[in-house]
Design a protein around this motif. Structure first.
Motif, PDB file in Angstrom:
ATOM      1  N   SER A   7      -0.507 -66.647 -14.067  1.00 48.51           N
ATOM      2  CA  SER A   7      -0.867 -65.222 -13.971  1.00 48.51           C
ATOM      3  C   SER A   7      -1.474 -64.916 -12.608  1.00 48.51           C
ATOM      4  O   SER A   7      -1.190 -63.859 -12.025  1.00 48.51           O
ATOM      5  N   ASP A  43       4.573 -60.965 -16.950  1.00 47.58           N
ATOM      6  CA  ASP A  43       3.644 -62.053 -17.293  1.00 47.58           C
ATOM      7  C   ASP A  43       3.813 -62.391 -18.771  1.00 47.58           C
ATOM      8  O   ASP A  43       3.445 -61.602 -19.639  1.00 47.58           O
ATOM      9  N   GLU A  44       4.388 -63.539 -19.051  1.00 48.63           N
ATOM     10  CA  GLU A  44       4.648 -64.007 -20.424  1.00 48.63           C
ATOM     11  C   GLU A  44       5.294 -62.898 -21.277  1.00 48.63           C
ATOM     12  O   GLU A  44       4.721 -62.468 -22.278  1.00 48.63           O
TER      13      GLU A  44
END
Ligand code: ADP
Ligand code: MG
Length: 225
Positions: free
Chosen positions: A46, A166-167
């Protein structure tokens, strides 16, 4: 190179201590790539995405977006790069709850200062993610997978140089996770949009064309398929 980290280091203060999240990472992404930063929780994924997405600045080293050195930009210019050139998809979607799907997507255009053909662009991007019949719904009236689609439409409507996620599958069940990955791959192949995302999900790594592995704030592998 559409974006680049050059010996990027990130240190977070933690009371009297410091957490070194990135230990001098160098990596570049070419236009049109479909790349994932992989690695266990805490490996710096991140942090790396936030630097490339211009949400944060490195403690030392350089970040380049579109060939421009981010460090040389003031906060206003940096905000403009972020609004116009980068589509960021957050892990928890970050949709505005009181706005409809269409209004959430439109907001991204307004923040980017894009006024021409806004209504058509909003509609087309929601059609592209399969939400034609859900444009008037608020986030609470949509499933997790649908909310993630709105977040993708919001990121893509600006036609950004790079889409950062992000994810993107972290809050989705496996059926929705695969559908979202297929959608992103289609957009990558059809429009040539550049995708860069983080994950620790093996299914997501399997679909990426390039996997950059991070561990303890360092790159330990960089594989292209
Ligand atoms: P990942 O996304 O791979 O889980 P992160 O980039 O979030 O990793 O975090 C890398 C390291 O930096 C971890 O040790 C994490 O605890 C720490 N960290 C991340 N953000 C902060 C912050 N805002 N303040 C302090 N430490 C942080
Ligand atoms: Mg993370």
């Amino acid at each position: 190179m559409i974006c680049e980290l050059i010996d990027a280091r990130k240190v977070y203060p933690m009371g009297d201590l410091e957490v070194v999240a990135l230990k001098g990472v160098s990596v570049g992404v070419e236009a049109g790539e479909f790349t994932v930063f992989a690695g266990p929780s805490g490996s710096g994924k991140s942090t790396a995405l936030n630097l490339i997405g211009c949400l944060d600045r490195p403690s030392s080293g350089k970040v380049k977006v579109d060939g421009r050195d981010v460090e040389a930009l003031g906060d206003n210019a940096l905000g403009e790069v972020r609004a116009r050139r980068i589509g960021f998809i957050f892990q928890s979607f970050n949709l505005v709850p009181v706005l409809t799907a269409a209004e959430n997507v439109d907001l991204a255009l307004r923040l980017a200062g894009i006024n021409e053909g806004r209504a058509d662009r909003v509609e087309q991007s929601l059609v592209d993610v399969g939400l034609k019949d859900y444009m008037g719904r608020r986030p609470a009236q949509l499933s997790g997978g649908q909310q993630q689609r709105v977040a993708i439409a919001r990121a893509l409507v600006k036609r950004p140089a790079i889409v950062i996620a992000d994810e993107p599958t972290a809050n989705l069940d496996s059926v929705n996770a695969e559908a979202i990955l297929d959608l992103m791959r289609d957009m990558n192949e059809r429009d040539g949009a550049t995708f860069l995302f983080s994950t620790h999900d093996p299914m997501v790594m399997g679909r990426a064309r390039r996997v950059v592995r991070l561990k303890d704030g360092e790159i330990v592998a960089d594989e292209r398929k």
